[in-house]
Design an enzyme around this catalytic site. Sequence first.
Site, mmCIF file in Angstrom:
data_model
loop_
_atom_site.group_PDB
_atom_site.id
_atom_site.type_symbol
_atom_site.label_atom_id
_atom_site.label_comp_id
_atom_site.label_asym_id
_atom_site.label_seq_id
_atom_site.Cartn_x
_atom_site.Cartn_y
_atom_site.Cartn_z
ATOM 1 C CG ASP A 11 2.155 -0.857 3.352
ATOM 2 O OD1 ASP A 11 1.017 -1.327 3.336
ATOM 3 O OD2 ASP A 11 2.965 -0.997 2.424
ATOM 4 C CG HIS B 71 -1.734 -1.052 1.567
ATOM 5 N ND1 HIS B 71 -1.317 -2.161 2.247
ATOM 6 C CD2 HIS B 71 -3.041 -1.246 1.287
ATOM 7 C CE1 HIS B 71 -2.335 -3.006 2.373
ATOM 8 N NE2 HIS B 71 -3.389 -2.475 1.789
HETATM 9 C C1 XUL Z 1 -7.538 -6.458 4.293
HETATM 10 C C2 XUL Z 1 -6.691 -6.973 3.233
HETATM 11 C C3 XUL Z 1 -5.835 -5.957 2.568
HETATM 12 C C4 XUL Z 1 -5.749 -6.075 1.093
HETATM 13 C C5 XUL Z 1 -5.024 -4.945 0.422
HETATM 14 O O1 XUL Z 1 -8.310 -7.415 4.923
HETATM 15 O O2 XUL Z 1 -6.670 -8.146 2.949
HETATM 16 O O3 XUL Z 1 -4.587 -6.021 3.153
HETATM 17 O O4 XUL Z 1 -5.117 -7.257 0.701
HETATM 18 O O5 XUL Z 1 -5.531 -3.696 0.752
#
Ligand code: XUL
Length: 435
Positions: A103, A100
């Site tokens: 992060d 993300h």
């Molecule tokens: C949340 C989840 C996230 C997604 C990416 O439950 O799985 O980490 O994979 O945003």
Amino acid sequence: MTSFFACDPIPYEGPSSRNPLAFKHYQPDELVEGKPMREHLRFAAPYWHVMRNVLADPFGSGTAQMPWDDGSDSVENALKRVDVFFEFLAKMGIEYYCWHDRDIAPELNDLAASNQALDAVVAKLKDKQAETGVKLLWGTACLFAHPRYAQGAATSPDLKVYSYAAAQVKKALEATRELDGLGYTFWGGREGYATLLNTDMKRELDNLAAFLHMAVDHAKQIGFEGPFYIEPKPREPATHQYDSDAAACLNFLREYGLMEHFKLNIETNHATLAGHTMEHELTVAANAGMLGSIDANRGDTLIGWDTDQFPTDLYLTTQVMLVVLGMGGFRTGGLNFDAKRRRESHDPMDLIYAHIGGMDTFARGLKTAAAIRKDGRLSAFTQERYQSFDGELGKRIADGKCSLSELEQLALSGGEPELASGRQELLENLINEFI
Ligand code: XUL
Ligand code: CO
């Protein structure tokens, strides 16, 4: 360079090894169905869990020891984490990763400053990728953690919040393109609602679709070839999430003309939260030609939330790999361990043990699935079960060329059908022969 993980790169030592720092089943170059394991499995590590998860739970603060991290929001600190992460990938032999925006780089006081911080980290990631050959499986924007998104991002009732989310996706997409990312994921963490009393569901879904179309348009402009992934999850954080399961996502994508740009990223713990098995969700996606990638974790039947545990169940990984092999393997996607250690496993070496387990469990699942396919009895049984549809009449039914009246004639003259057994237990025994 300082080492943060007290081990050598993890070797393959085979099933008889008792070395906890060795693979017993994952041998990257071993051929399965004519293709190396590494290409079947395409393991990826998620930056958020490996580098940023402090292992807090709803009742207590973080426990993870991160001797490399000074706890600050500085860009320097973010850059330092990149070295640690790439040491981790090299030791594990993991060739893909996911992130993300927030992060890998900090969210700072304003959007321009956050964008600049992201640029700095992306430049370093690009160098590291070139140096190591590691690839970005997918990028994504975190549109759920900041308080501004409490009432949704692409489904927010507030146009300013919607715009902020759009700006974040634009930038994250550009960063993904810059790093030659193979995909881009949307998980709608806050795209849902807590109560319909204040929610215009139709308007939120229309806005969400418009948002995704803008992302598709921007991808074209910058030369990002995708695919985009949608990651279903029924609840948590929202009470009702619009992307609740694979079938709901497919319906949404079809309704809004997005099918050709998207595939699904199916996560085990999300499947079980939706009241489905993982193989159900994978099969729904694969049947539509829409299974793109997998977040490879598992839940805990005794805890009702998204525990994101490492996969350790051979039945689960066998079933996952049966679907993956059945669709001819991954193209752009892979197996991203969207999994975290338990709060009690706070030592950096626990990251290593956890991933060894996940990788070995999937390697066994792959070998087992290939053996079941080679044996052929399982698929032969299913094929045989439907053989009454294989003839001329079955073909006309499939082609829409049969009528209720014609079938009525058959029913009137044919007497009571004699049913063949479904043989579930026999088939369960058969699977156990291979596990
Ligand atoms: C949340 C989840 C996230 C997604 C990416 O439950 O799985 O980490 O994979 O945003
Ligand atoms: Co996930």
